[in-house]
Design a protein around this motif. Structure first.
Motif, PDB file in Angstrom:
ATOM      1  N   ILE A 484       0.764  -1.194  -0.174  1.00 39.87           N
ATOM      2  CA  ILE A 484      -0.071   0.169   0.263  1.00 39.87           C
ATOM      3  C   ILE A 484       0.881   1.254   0.022  1.00 39.87           C
ATOM      4  O   ILE A 484       0.516   2.091  -0.707  1.00 39.87           O
ATOM      5  N   SER A 500      -4.794   6.025   1.992  1.00 42.40           N
ATOM      6  CA  SER A 500      -5.851   4.965   2.288  1.00 42.40           C
ATOM      7  C   SER A 500      -7.250   5.759   2.438  1.00 42.40           C
ATOM      8  O   SER A 500      -8.391   5.110   2.271  1.00 42.40           O
ATOM      9  N   PRO A 510     -11.488  -0.534   1.793  1.00 43.36           N
ATOM     10  CA  PRO A 510     -10.142   0.217   1.815  1.00 43.36           C
ATOM     11  C   PRO A 510      -9.155  -0.570   0.945  1.00 43.36           C
ATOM     12  O   PRO A 510      -9.441  -1.785   0.380  1.00 43.36           O
ATOM     13  N   SER A 512      -6.562  -2.478   1.381  1.00 43.18           N
ATOM     14  CA  SER A 512      -6.288  -3.698   1.734  1.00 43.18           C
ATOM     15  C   SER A 512      -6.925  -4.885   1.223  1.00 43.18           C
ATOM     16  O   SER A 512      -6.652  -5.941   1.263  1.00 43.18           O
TER      17      SER A 512
END
Length: 525
Positions: A484, A500, A510, A512
């Motif tokens: 990220i 993010s 998100p 992730s």
């Protein structure tokens, strides 16, 4: 000590390899163990070991698949394939991915030791070769300034022409448009002894290192010579302050001779500056002497010859397409230079820098790069070849007309400008680009760019830039090749946390989540 990563779904293999390494005192450290191919890839990317031992039959990626991926990323890595299979097909595949060796279970301790020692020997030789190559590279880099200075000094001594010297000075200074304005020679002496003897005080180049920003520094015996392409009241004040500091610290006295170049060859000015400086040493003349110009010129033009302020003011005329007002402003500059009797060489150098800055800043948005380069060369030749001040002024006006006319034509096609701006943003989204910067690139005002951008795209500038960055960020995350933080940097965000936040607000989930999905797809889940 070399690092080793082992990947095998049998724990006993780890214990066996560790025991063999310790018993034979091999310079290997097991920095990670994995029971599947996915974990092996993660550990290898994390530790970047010199040695890797892979079992063929593992969950997820098998050993040969891992080997193929790692060989592409780390071509110098020593990769050992360990397996219970003896079929030729596996051997052939292992050879295809260029593994270091192929070991069949159960592995004999002697075979393992022999294979590892061979790899260790090759690694040591490779490191030695790399260290030697790096040492040679550093030695050459250290010698480069010395060799270049000696070459330039020798050419000056041999009275070589400016045409020969300028390319070397530009190469050594790292400035494409380096144009000497003055030559400064500095030498010093210690206070006379009771017997009246005079001892020279060598000038140290490191004491004047800040003048690398203004030119090239050369040492000749006990004299330091500065070939300057920048000269004004600020530079002179810095020079006087540096000399005063050196005198105070070293207990000596310095003589400084500055010879303005004007139309004379650089080699001639170089020699005259040194000769005058040495004469001053003989007569113990302390202080700064300026030659090649009158006292009136020294005080009147030194602050005004720097065109930085002129450029900043003139830039607004260009952006607003006020050609007549811009020419009127430049006419006042020419009249001032004529009234103050500026030396021609200084006028030429200042106007060349002024014109090249305009082409570098704005020409690239209006013309192809090759044409900009040709325009710069033609402009420099025209200024240097002009027979009188009126011709110089005419060439400057012609450059202004070329830039503003092309810019005005572009201004009349607002939709085309927006299209150019969109392409520019697509190519530079990873940089910190503002609306003001984009407007300057395309030679229009910030307010005008804001209005036409919203009109033809339906979005404001920052929203459009966010669209580009978010789409690119999603592509990078889905690839599974970057973290990220890396994706944030690659899409123009300095802070991963802020990235993010923007990503989640944009996509409602998100970043992730995409990393997890890409990892599941690779593992076959």
């Amino acid at each position: 000590m070399y690092k080793l990563v082992i990947a095998d779904d049998e724990v006993i293999v780890f214990q066996f390899v560790k025991m063999v390494i310790e018993k034979n005192r091999l310079p290997l450290e097991i920095c990670g163990t994995a029971e599947n191919g996915t974990e092996a890839i993660r550990l290898i990317d994390q530790y970047k070991p010199e040695f890797v031992m892979l079992d063929i039959n593992m969950p997820g990626y098998n050993g040969l698949e891992v080997a193929e991926q790692m060989r592409a990323k780390y071509p110098d890595m020593f990769i050992y394939i360990v397996t219970a299979y003896k079929e030729f097909d596996y051997v052939y595949k292992a050879m295809h991915v260029a593994v270091t060796d192929y070991l069949v279970k159960p592995i004999k301790p002697d075979d393992l030791v022999e294979a590892l020692k061979k790899g260790i020997s090759l690694a040591a030789k490779r490191n030695q070769d790399r260290d030697q190559a790096e040492a040679v590279k550093k030695q050459l880099a250290a010698q480069y300034p010395i060799v270049m200075k000696e070459r330039i000094t020798e050419l000056l001594r041999m009275n070589e022409s400016d045409a020969t010297l300028l390319p070397l000075l530009r190469q050594f200074s790292g400035r494409q448009h380096f144009m000497p304005i003055a030559v400064c020679a500095l030498a010093g002496w210690l206070p006379p002894t009771k017997a009246g003897d005079l001892e020279k005080l060598p000038v140290r180049e490191e004491d004047f290192s800040l003048f690398h920003d203004y030119g090239v520094l050369l040492s000749k015996e006990d004299t330091l010579v500065l070939i300057l392409d920048h000269w004004n009241a600020s530079v002179r004040a810095q020079l006087q302050q540096t000399v005063a500091t050196c005198e105070q610290q070293r207990g000596g006295v310095f003589s400084t001779v500055i010879y303005m170049k004007q139309d004379k060859p650089l080699a001639e000015i170089y020699k005259k500056a040194i000769e005058t400086c040495h004469m001053n040493l003989f007569w113990q003349v302390r202080g700064t002497i300026i030659l090649g110009t009158s006292a009136k010129e020294e005080t009147e033009w030194e602050e005004k010859i720097d065109f930085t302020h002129t450029y900043d003011v003139f830039e607004q005329f260009l952006i607003n397409h006020e050609t007549a007002a811009g020419k009127e402003y430049m006419a006042r500059i020419f009249a001032e230079m004529q009234a103050q009797e500026y030396p021609r060489s200084l006028v030429n150098v200042s106007l060349i820098k002024f014109g090249c800055d305009l082409l570098d800043q704005y020409g690239k948005a209006l013309f192809p790069a090759e044409k900009v380069r040709h325009m710069e060369e033609a402009y420099i030749a025209a200024i240097n070849g002009a027979s009188h001040a009126g011709a110089v002024q005419r060439y400057v006006y012609q450059l202004i007309d070329d830039l503003t006319q092309n810019s005005a034509a572009s201004q009349n096609s607002a939709e085309k400008i927006v299209k150019w701006a969109q392409n520019y943003m697509e190519d530079n989204y990873y940089q910190d680009i503002t609306l003001e910067q984009v407007a300057k690139v395309f030679y229009v005002s910030e307010g005008y760019m804001c209005r036409i951008f919203k009109k033809y795209t339906g979005k404001r500038y920052i929203a459009y830039l966010t669209d580009i960055r978010m789409k690119k960020a999603k592509e990078l995350l889905v690839s599974g090749k970057f973290t990220i933080a890396e994706v944030a940097r690659k899409t123009g965000f300095k802070d991963a946390s802020y990235f993010s936040t923007v990503f989640k607000k944009y996509y409602a989930y998100p970043p992730s989540k995409l990393l997890v999905q890409s990892g599941d797809e690779r593992s076959g889940k």
